[in-house]
Scaffold this motif. Structure first.
Motif, short mmCIF file in Angstrom:
data_model
loop_
_atom_site.label_atom_id
_atom_site.label_comp_id
_atom_site.label_asym_id
_atom_site.label_seq_id
_atom_site.Cartn_x
_atom_site.Cartn_y
_atom_site.Cartn_z
N LEU A 81 18.28 -5.03 5.64
CA LEU A 81 17.62 -4.61 6.88
C LEU A 81 18.28 -5.18 8.13
O LEU A 81 17.75 -5.04 9.23
N ARG A 82 19.43 -5.81 7.96
CA ARG A 82 20.04 -6.50 9.09
C ARG A 82 20.40 -5.53 10.23
O ARG A 82 20.19 -5.84 11.42
N LYS A 83 20.92 -4.36 9.90
CA LYS A 83 21.36 -3.44 10.95
C LYS A 83 20.19 -2.79 11.69
O LYS A 83 20.39 -2.22 12.77
N CYS A 84 18.99 -2.86 11.13
CA CYS A 84 17.83 -2.26 11.81
C CYS A 84 16.77 -3.30 12.17
O CYS A 84 15.64 -2.94 12.50
N MET A 85 17.13 -4.58 12.14
CA MET A 85 16.14 -5.63 12.37
C MET A 85 15.60 -5.62 13.80
O MET A 85 14.49 -6.12 14.05
N HIS A 86 16.36 -5.06 14.74
CA HIS A 86 15.91 -4.99 16.13
C HIS A 86 15.43 -3.59 16.51
O HIS A 86 15.22 -3.30 17.69
N SER A 87 15.27 -2.72 15.51
CA SER A 87 14.76 -1.37 15.75
C SER A 87 13.25 -1.36 15.58
O SER A 87 12.70 -2.06 14.72
N GLN A 88 12.57 -0.56 16.39
CA GLN A 88 11.13 -0.44 16.26
C GLN A 88 10.79 0.29 14.97
O GLN A 88 11.52 1.16 14.50
N LEU A 89 9.64 -0.06 14.39
CA LEU A 89 9.25 0.48 13.09
C LEU A 89 9.14 2.00 13.11
O LEU A 89 9.40 2.67 12.11
N ARG A 90 8.75 2.55 14.24
CA ARG A 90 8.58 4.01 14.31
C ARG A 90 9.90 4.76 14.20
O ARG A 90 9.90 5.97 13.95
N PHE A 91 11.03 4.09 14.40
CA PHE A 91 12.33 4.74 14.33
C PHE A 91 13.01 4.57 12.97
O PHE A 91 14.13 5.04 12.78
N LEU A 92 12.36 3.89 12.03
CA LEU A 92 12.98 3.64 10.72
C LEU A 92 12.84 4.86 9.81
O LEU A 92 11.93 5.67 9.96
N SER A 93 13.72 4.95 8.85
CA SER A 93 13.63 5.99 7.83
C SER A 93 12.55 5.59 6.82
O SER A 93 12.06 4.45 6.81
N GLY A 94 12.20 6.53 5.94
CA GLY A 94 11.17 6.24 4.95
C GLY A 94 11.54 5.09 4.04
O GLY A 94 10.72 4.22 3.74
N PRO A 137 0.82 -1.22 0.00
CA PRO A 137 0.00 0.00 0.00
C PRO A 137 0.85 1.26 0.00
O PRO A 137 2.05 1.24 0.32
N GLN A 138 0.20 2.36 -0.36
CA GLN A 138 0.89 3.65 -0.38
C GLN A 138 1.25 4.10 1.03
O GLN A 138 2.32 4.65 1.26
N THR A 139 0.34 3.86 1.97
CA THR A 139 0.56 4.26 3.36
C THR A 139 0.75 3.02 4.22
O THR A 139 -0.08 2.11 4.20
N ASP A 140 1.83 2.98 4.98
CA ASP A 140 2.10 1.84 5.86
C ASP A 140 1.27 1.99 7.14
O ASP A 140 1.41 2.99 7.87
N LEU A 141 0.42 1.02 7.42
CA LEU A 141 -0.36 1.01 8.66
C LEU A 141 0.05 -0.22 9.44
O LEU A 141 -0.33 -1.34 9.10
N THR A 142 0.83 -0.02 10.47
CA THR A 142 1.32 -1.13 11.28
C THR A 142 1.36 -0.70 12.74
O THR A 142 1.19 0.47 13.08
N VAL A 143 1.56 -1.69 13.60
CA VAL A 143 1.80 -1.40 15.02
C VAL A 143 3.27 -1.01 15.13
O VAL A 143 4.17 -1.86 15.08
N GLU A 144 3.53 0.28 15.26
CA GLU A 144 4.88 0.80 15.09
C GLU A 144 5.80 0.52 16.26
O GLU A 144 6.99 0.82 16.17
N ASN A 145 5.29 -0.02 17.35
CA ASN A 145 6.15 -0.32 18.48
C ASN A 145 6.82 -1.69 18.35
O ASN A 145 7.62 -2.07 19.21
N LEU A 146 6.51 -2.44 17.29
CA LEU A 146 7.18 -3.71 17.05
C LEU A 146 8.49 -3.46 16.30
O LEU A 146 8.62 -2.49 15.55
N THR A 147 9.45 -4.35 16.50
CA THR A 147 10.69 -4.26 15.75
C THR A 147 10.47 -4.86 14.36
O THR A 147 9.46 -5.52 14.10
N VAL A 148 11.44 -4.64 13.49
CA VAL A 148 11.36 -5.19 12.13
C VAL A 148 11.23 -6.71 12.18
O VAL A 148 10.38 -7.30 11.49
N LEU A 149 12.05 -7.35 12.98
CA LEU A 149 12.03 -8.81 13.08
C LEU A 149 10.71 -9.29 13.66
O LEU A 149 10.11 -10.26 13.14
N GLU A 150 10.22 -8.64 14.70
CA GLU A 150 8.94 -9.04 15.31
C GLU A 150 7.79 -8.88 14.32
O GLU A 150 6.90 -9.74 14.25
N HIS A 151 7.80 -7.79 13.57
CA HIS A 151 6.74 -7.55 12.59
C HIS A 151 6.75 -8.63 11.50
O HIS A 151 5.70 -9.16 11.12
#
Length: 615
Positions: free
Chosen positions: A149-162, A104-118
């Motif tokens: 995405l390896r270096k950001c796999m444990h980062s929460q989605l809300r902290f990722l770049s576009g 989708p054009q707009t990402d709608l997710t639970v942003e407190n999950l990490t990349v790996l958890e999502h």
């Protein structure tokens, strides 16, 4: 012997596709609601071949996203005509949903999950249950490596770049390795470098055999040249051109429209198809569409369209194509219990990582309770204290009901867009989602009301001999649970908090009026007496009053004979329109409200998930 590679013969096409949407508009002096029927697509035909990257372009309102969502089986349009074909055969929306991914054009997710958890959450629900845990983890790890995405796999989605967020969104769609991929504005919010990187990634997927279709508004020259084929649309949902990227300028040159040198090709094409009073009228733009239908470019388009829709006569190839989709036709999703467990796990993580907001909410609740309790500290059970105590019980129940109602309203409302998106994609069902949320709502409400009740009980100085703590907390807790159900029901059936509040305010006012504190209920006309039985405040305050006053053996009378003396609990309760024998009815009424209102909330969300567009 004829051979067939897994992805190379998966082509999709659409023929004479028309879509209408109905929306309600206010009209006339009294703003009567009328249904306005709008045509979004107008007899659109087209195709997308495996191994090529196809882009849909056009000005805003041209129907790009509508076409994409309709072909992908994710449209919630009121009416649709035309055919959608897969290898020349009609395809059901259910199968199209399974064999395709939709970014989708707009990402709608639970942003407190990490990349790996999502990715793990989506993998468990989107992939076939017969895929082992080791296989699933291997697929997820490969996607993380492939997309960098390896270096950001444990980062929460809300902290990722576009750019990182778009890569995660694309990785989710590739978990099931779909042969068809739809992307709505994949470069939205990205700079030119990341936009080119994203489109290059899509091009690589297409070259590996996937059928990739995406929309884009106005790409840079480098991005535009990465695509293989382009579909140009105009306002009103008509097609002005479809063909190879290199053929687009040649076609428009035959119409007398020459792109200046060193000019952005995509920008030039869109500008020629934009309806503006100072450049081209609607009639002139539609004439371009008509000219395409009689051009040499259209003959090339028709030839490729027929190739995509060729019905193979070779029995072996037909068998191989059917075998290719066997894994989608026999796909087994997660059962209800698994969906509930995973949704509860995700929501639990979301709450744990939002603990600061919950702490502030609890502190605000407790501060209000502290003020209430301090105001009534030292009140004794005598004739002068009757009114004070009734005011105290009313304030405690009222604060609990209002706090829990509106907290549930705001919390639940924020999660509904994610629900609509994920249920539309068949990730999970509405039932497990709603139940997993209600479990946490009940737990949080129970903890809050316990702390709130204990604080008030301790500050006011009530003792176990006069009013035991279980008797004190029971009506508060049950009133709070009924209030959460009320907030969830309103949140589920209204799109915004403001629209829900328009109904909640008058309903709360009526319910509060019939609590018995401001109105002698026994004096209410018979045709209005039923209103107290739908009042959360009435049930809560009456239950609280009964449990308090029935524990008092005798109420001493004052020395002043002019003051009315209420010697027994029954007399006090009678003064406010309550009866001792209604205690069971009060708790039953609150429990029934909890069940009925949550049922209304569930049905509201289920109805919205079926009717409301999520793309």
């Amino acid at each position: 012997m004829t051979t067939l590679h897994l992805q190379e013969d998966v082509g999709i096409s659409w023929k004479d596709l028309s879509v209408w949407s109905n929306r309600k508009v206010a009209d006339g002096l009294f703003k009567q609601q009328k249904v306005q029927r709008t045509r979004l697509l107008n007899s659109v035909s087209g195709y997308a071949r495996a191994g090529s990257l196809t882009v849909i372009m056009g000005a805003s309102g041209a129907g790009k996203t509508t076409l994409l969502s309709t072909v992908s089986g994710r449209s919630s349009a009121n009416e649709r005509r035309g055919e959608i074909l897969l290898n020349g055969r009609p395809v059901e929306p259910e199968l199209m949903l399974r064999i395709s991914g939709f970014m989708p054009q707009t990402d709608l997710t639970v942003e407190n999950l990490t990349v790996l958890e999502h990715l793990q959450f989506m993998g468990c629900l989107r992939m076939d249950v017969r895929v082992s845990e080791n296989q699933r983890n291997r697929i997820i790890n490969n996607l993380i490596l492939d997309f960098g995405l390896r270096k950001c796999m444990h980062s929460q989605l809300r902290f990722l770049s576009g750019g990182e967020r778009r890569k995660v969104s694309l990785a989710v769609q590739l978990l099931t390795d779909p042969p068809v991929l739809f992307c709505d504005e994949p470069t939205t919010g990205l700079d030119s470098f990341n936009a080119l990187s994203m489109v290059s990634c899509l091009s690589s997927l297409a070259k590996n055999g996937k059928t990739v279709v995406c929309t884009i508004h106005q790409p840079t020259s480098g991005v535009f040249e990465t695509f293989d084929e382009v579909i140009l649309m105009v306002a009103g949902g008509r097609v002005a051109f479809q063909g190879a990227i290199n053929d687009a300028l040649d076609h428009f040159r035959t119409l007398g429209m020459v792109c200046p040198k060193a000019y952005n090709t995509a920008e030039f094409l869109i500008s020629q198809l934009s309806i503006r009073e100072d450049t081209r009228t609607k009639k002139e733009v539609y004439q371009i569409c008509d000219l395409f239908d009689t051009s040499e470019s259209y003959k090339i388009f028709q030839k490729k369209f027929n190739e995509v829709n060729t019905v193979y006569n070779d029995t072996q190839i037909v068998h191989e194509i059917d075998k290719q989709f066997l894994r989608f036709n026999t796909w087994q999703g997660a059962d209800t219990s698994t969906q509930f467990r995973l949704l509860a796990w995700r929501h639990g993580l979301n709450i744990a990582r939002n603990v600061n907001r919950i702490f502030i909410s609890v502190c605000t609740f407790l501060f209000t309770g502290f003020v209430i309790a301090a105001s009534y500290r030292g009140v004794i059970f005598d004739q002068n204290g009757v009114q004070n105590l009734q005011g105290f019980f009313n304030n405690v129940i009222t604060e609990t009901i209002f706090c829990q109602s509106y907290r549930s309203l705001y919390t639940f409302q924020a999660e509904i867009p994610v629900l609509l998106r994920e249920t539309k994609d068949k990730v999970y069902s509405v039932g497990p989602f709603y139940l997993s949320r209600i479990i946490y709502v009940v737990l949080l409400c129970s903890v809050e009301t316990f702390i709130f009740s204990f604080t008030i009980f301790w500050i006011t100085g009530f003792s176990g001999g006069t009013l035991s703590f279980p008797q004190f907390v029971a009506p508060i807790a049950v009133s709070g649970l009924a209030a959460t159900a009320y907030g969830c029901a309103m949140s589920s059936n209204f799109e915004t908090v403001s629209s829900a509040s328009l109904l909640m305010v008058p309903l709360d006012f009526i319910s509060y009026t019939f609590s018995g504190m401001f109105l002698q209920l026994s004096s209410v006309p018979f045709y209005l007496r039923w209103l107290k039985y739908v009042s959360r405040f009435y049930y809560g305050v009456e239950a609280f009053s009964i449990l308090q006053w029935t524990s008092v053996d005798e109420i001493p009378c004052p020395q002043n004979p002019d003051i009315m003396c209420l010697l027994t609990a029954d007399k006090v309760l009678e003064k406010y329109g309550y009866r001792t024998g209604d205690i069971e009815l009060d708790f039953l009424g609150l429990i029934l409200m909890f069940i009925v209102l949550n049922t209304i909330g569930y049905l509201g969300i289920r109805n919205r998930s079926k009717q409301q567009a999520s793309y």
